[in-house]
Design an enzyme around this catalytic site. Structure first.
Site, PDB file in Angstrom:
ATOM      1  CB  SER A 122      -0.976  -0.024   1.178  1.00 41.38           C
ATOM      2  OG  SER A 122      -1.888   1.038   1.086  1.00 41.38           O
ATOM      3  CG  HIS A 123       0.122   3.859   3.216  1.00 43.89           C
ATOM      4  ND1 HIS A 123      -0.733   2.799   3.382  1.00 43.89           N
ATOM      5  CD2 HIS A 123       0.434   4.284   4.460  1.00 43.89           C
ATOM      6  CE1 HIS A 123      -0.933   2.597   4.672  1.00 43.89           C
ATOM      7  NE2 HIS A 123      -0.236   3.475   5.345  1.00 43.89           N
ATOM      8  CG  ASP A 163      -2.242   4.180  -1.690  1.00 44.95           C
ATOM      9  OD1 ASP A 163      -2.991   4.160  -2.680  1.00 44.95           O
ATOM     10  OD2 ASP A 163      -2.252   3.307  -0.809  1.00 44.95           O
ATOM     11  CG  ASP A 189      -2.610  -0.258  -2.812  1.00 45.95           C
ATOM     12  OD1 ASP A 189      -2.525   0.878  -2.313  1.00 45.95           O
ATOM     13  OD2 ASP A 189      -3.324  -1.148  -2.333  1.00 45.95           O
ATOM     14  CG  ASP A 249      -5.821   1.226  -1.229  1.00 41.92           C
ATOM     15  OD1 ASP A 249      -4.891   2.046  -1.130  1.00 41.92           O
ATOM     16  OD2 ASP A 249      -5.905   0.216  -0.505  1.00 41.92           O
ATOM     17  NE  ARG A 250      -4.285   4.249   3.306  1.00 40.08           N
ATOM     18  CZ  ARG A 250      -4.122   2.937   3.453  1.00 40.08           C
ATOM     19  NH1 ARG A 250      -3.662   2.225   2.439  1.00 40.08           N
ATOM     20  NH2 ARG A 250      -4.422   2.347   4.578  1.00 40.08           N
ATOM     21  CE  LYS A 272      -7.481   1.801   2.196  1.00 34.72           C
ATOM     22  NZ  LYS A 272      -7.693   0.449   2.688  1.00 34.72           N
TER      23      LYS A 272
END
Length: 567
Positions: free
Chosen positions: A119-120, A289, A291, A293-294, A390
């Site tokens: 992720s982030h 981010d 991947d 999703d944010r 998300k």
């Protein structure tokens, strides 16, 4: 002629640290590169799928382009073939955003998906890597499944592998092998963007958005992919499809180390985007981010939209999004640390409202049961019932739809929202890579405060001389959640200190990093006085921040004089 490959059984032994967290198994890359480490975990994922469901099934595989992703995909394919999986669908070059994986699982009725991302968190040869397992509804695995995978990982003795299989990840098309047991195995390499973009066209009015972005009064937008997975998605959707100029993209080439940066869309790590918006030349800015999703939303002159306000504004403008017109919304949900800004919208619109623990999987049951249509969390995650993750690009398209419909600026829309609903002043302090023992001491003290009830009824004062403010403690508790759909229980999700006036401080120990621990402190105060709405949140919340830091003794236990990130 189809190549024939043999199945090998490789002797192995358990690793004692393969426990997945709420977002899958995340470790430093060097950990995954240990002999048999990745193979063990992948074998346990396939062992967790009942054999009758695994035989001949379809699995979606892809990731955010970080270092070691392509190696992991090769391992997944070889173990999948040896375990009866029928086919994999893989993004070209291995690339799939996390929202795209959820989308394609659902579109293709796949058995599951494997997301390769942290992720982030930073990437690169010395950075982080992760493997996340998504179920047939497209959502992250619930704890019942991740716990099962962990139990399997503690007693694994061997894994099955077809080690002669090697994928061509560059070429779109199908690759096939004949396994020695007479079963076929195939891998379909697909365009990473197309199926996700098809879904976005069902959710939003692309004709209207293109007219908006190319018309005489077109807004100037700037989108920061942070060298993560969203670069190709931004190019195809916003530039090629909606007509935004190529100059609207920055940091749009995915890199294995995200350009050496931390791909977390906040005011600290996306500072380059903030500086661009501050020049006053752009009307809408967004960062995503690693991947995808944010998201972070900014307006002209760097006007920052908190994730909580973003969720609330979208909730009050769902009528601007064709998907919600066609499928009238049923409810909204937020994570417990997220500010209560959306609560007042739900109340006014007569929608269901749920407060859940942090972790997108807790929204999944509510979405599947049609209890909610929109959900979000303060860590820059927003999404809806179009998928079960998300979705950063979805959030940006939602804002673009609102701007196109309302004809107002980002700042005007947010300020109008405050006038209608009041303002939830909100901030988050992140203390990253805290020594685990020190973090545990912080939370032991907080939970001791719950047990001895020593804070309840106390009046606590914070702030600098001349602007002090006093708050009276109403309750202190550790958030407890019982899922209304399946009855599962999540305990100790975060310590809450709630005050008589509705203000609160929330403390949570996050496991999203691979080194040490992250302590997150969330501070919130609701104001209904319009004279306060233009004030800086950090100024308004200063007294409550002082109280929050004092209650936790975080400086004493960690030695930190300041947080790593303030949002």
């Amino acid at each position: 002629m189809m190549a024939s490959v043999k199945i090998k059984k490789v002797q192995s032994s358990p690793y004692d640290d393969q426990k997945p967290g709420s977002s899958g198994l995340r470790r430093k890359v060097e950990v995954f590169k240990q002999p048999n480490y990745t193979e063990n975990f992948i074998q346990c994922i396939f062992d967790s799928i009942p054999e009758e469901q695994r035989e001949g099934c379809v699995i979606i595989v892809g990731g955010d382009g970080r270092y070691y992703m392509k190696d992991a995909i090769q391992i997944i394919a070889r173990i999948a073939a040896a375990n009866g999986v029928g086919s994999l669908v893989v993004g070209q070059h291995g690339i799939f955003s996390t929202p795209a994986v959820s989308c394609i699982i659902r579109k293709r009725s796949a058995q599951a998906g494997i997301v390769l991302s942290a992720s982030h968190n930073p990437g690169g040869i010395s950075g982080d890597f992760g493997i996340k397992f998504n179920t047939a509804n497209g959502a992250p695995s619930p704890e019942s499944i991740t716990d099962h995978i962990f139990e399997l990982s503690k007693k694994i003795t061997s894994y099955n592998i077809c080690d002669k299989i090697t994928l061509d990840l560059k070429s779109i098309g199908k690759q096939e092998w004949m396994i020695e047991n007479g079963k076929k195995f195939s891998v379909e390499v697909v365009d990473s963007v197309s199926e996700y973009m098809e879904l976005m066209k069902e959710v939003f009015d692309f004709v209207k958005l293109k007219q908006f972005l190319t018309g005489e009064r077109a807004p100037q937008i700037i989108l920061n992919a942070m060298h993560g997975v969203t670069g190709p998605y931004i190019k195809r959707i916003f530039v090629d499809e909606l007509g935004a100029p190529e100059a609207s993209m920055i940091n749009n080439v995915p890199k294995e180390d995200f350009g050496g940066h931390h791909p977390d869309p906040n005011l600290t790590y996306a500072a380059d985007l903030v500086e661009i918006l501050k020049r006053g030349e752009h009307d809408l800015g967004a960062a995503f981010d690693g991947d995808g999703d944010r998201n972070m939303i900014l307006g002209k002159n760097g006007f920052f939209v908190t994730p909580s306000d973003s969720l609330a504004v979208i909730a009050s403008h769902m009528w601007c999004i064709p998907h919600f017109v066609k499928h009238p919304p049923t409810g909204v949900a937020r994570s417990m640390p997220t500010s209560a800004a959306v609560d007042k919208v739900a109340e006014r619109l007569g929608l269901n409202l749920y407060e859940v623990p942090t972790g997108w999987k807790f929204f999944g049951n509510l979405l599947d049961a049609n209890r909610i249509s929109l959900c979000g969390e303060e860590s820059f995650g927003t999404g809806s019932n179009h998928i079960r993750e998300k979705d950063g690009l979805w959030a940006c398209l939602a804002w673009l739809s609102i701007l196109a419909e309302r004809g107002l600026s980002v700042e005007e829309i947010v300020r109008e929202h405050w006038q209608n609903y009041g303002r939830n002043f909100y901030t988050r302090y992140d203390y990253e890579t805290v020594e685990t023992e020190a973090a545990n001491r912080v939370f032991k003290k907080l939970r001791d405060r719950i047990d001895d009830d020593s804070l309840v009824g106390k009046k606590l004062t914070g702030g600098v001389s001349g602007s002090e403010k006093t708050y009276e403690v109403r309750c202190v508790n550790d958030f407890y959640y019982e899922d209304p759909i399946d009855g599962s229980v999540a305990k100790q999700q975060g310590v809450r200190v709630c005050f008589i006036d509705g203000s609160r401080c929330v403390y949570r120990l996050s496991g999203t990093g691979s080194t040490g621990a992250t302590i997150r402190i969330y501070i919130e105060s609701y104001e209904s006085n319009p004279e306060t709405y233009s004030l800086d949140a950090q100024v308004v919340l200063r007294p409550l921040v002082d109280i929050a830091l004092n209650i936790s003794s975080i400086q004493e236990f960690t030695g930190r004089n300041a947080p790593s990130v303030i949002t």
